[in-house]
Design a protein around this motif. Sequence first.
Motif, PDB file in Angstrom:
ATOM      1  N   GLU A 112       0.831  -1.211   0.000  1.00 23.68           N
ATOM      2  CA  GLU A 112       0.000   0.000   0.000  1.00 23.68           C
ATOM      3  C   GLU A 112       0.863   1.257   0.000  1.00 23.68           C
ATOM      4  N   HIS A 116       1.019   4.162  -2.924  1.00 29.05           N
ATOM      5  CA  HIS A 116       0.880   5.603  -2.672  1.00 29.05           C
ATOM      6  C   HIS A 116       2.070   6.369  -3.247  1.00 29.05           C
ATOM      7  N   ASP A 119       1.638   6.560  -6.965  1.00 25.78           N
ATOM      8  CA  ASP A 119       0.608   7.549  -7.305  1.00 25.78           C
ATOM      9  C   ASP A 119       1.151   8.967  -7.166  1.00 25.78           C
TER      10      ASP A 119
END
Length: 128
Positions: A112, A116, A119
Motif C-alpha cells: 500500500e 501511494h 501515485d
Amino acid sequence: MEPMNHLNEDDERRDMPTVHRTPADTMALFSVISGIIGIFFCLSPLIQFPIGAIAITLSLLARQQGKRNIQTAIGMATGIAAIVLSLIVFGCVVYVYQVVLENPVMGPIYNEMFQHYQDLLGTLGSVS
C-alpha cells in the motif's frame, strides 16, 4: 611608458615550467572520479559495485606505478565506500523481498505504501 606587445608574454610563457602528466596521474584522477560517481549511484547496487571496483583498481594501479598521493587515497576511499554502500542497499532489497513482503501483516502495508508512492510520482509527473 613601454608600448604594449605580446612578445614579453611569450617569453614569460616559455620560462614557465610545464606539468607533465604521467599515466599514474591520470589513473589516480580517474579513480577519484569513478569513486565519486559510484557513491552517487547509491540506489543502484548493480551499477555502483562495478564502478567502485574500477575506482579501487585504478587507485591500486596508480600506487603500483609509484604514485602515492592524496588522489590515490581518495580514489581508494571512495571506491571502498561505493562498494560498501552497494552491499548495504543490496542487503536492504533482499531483506524487503525475503522478510517484509512474505510477512502477512507487513506485506500488504508495504504494498500500500509503495502504491501511494507510485501515485505521488504519477501526479508529480503529470504536473510538469
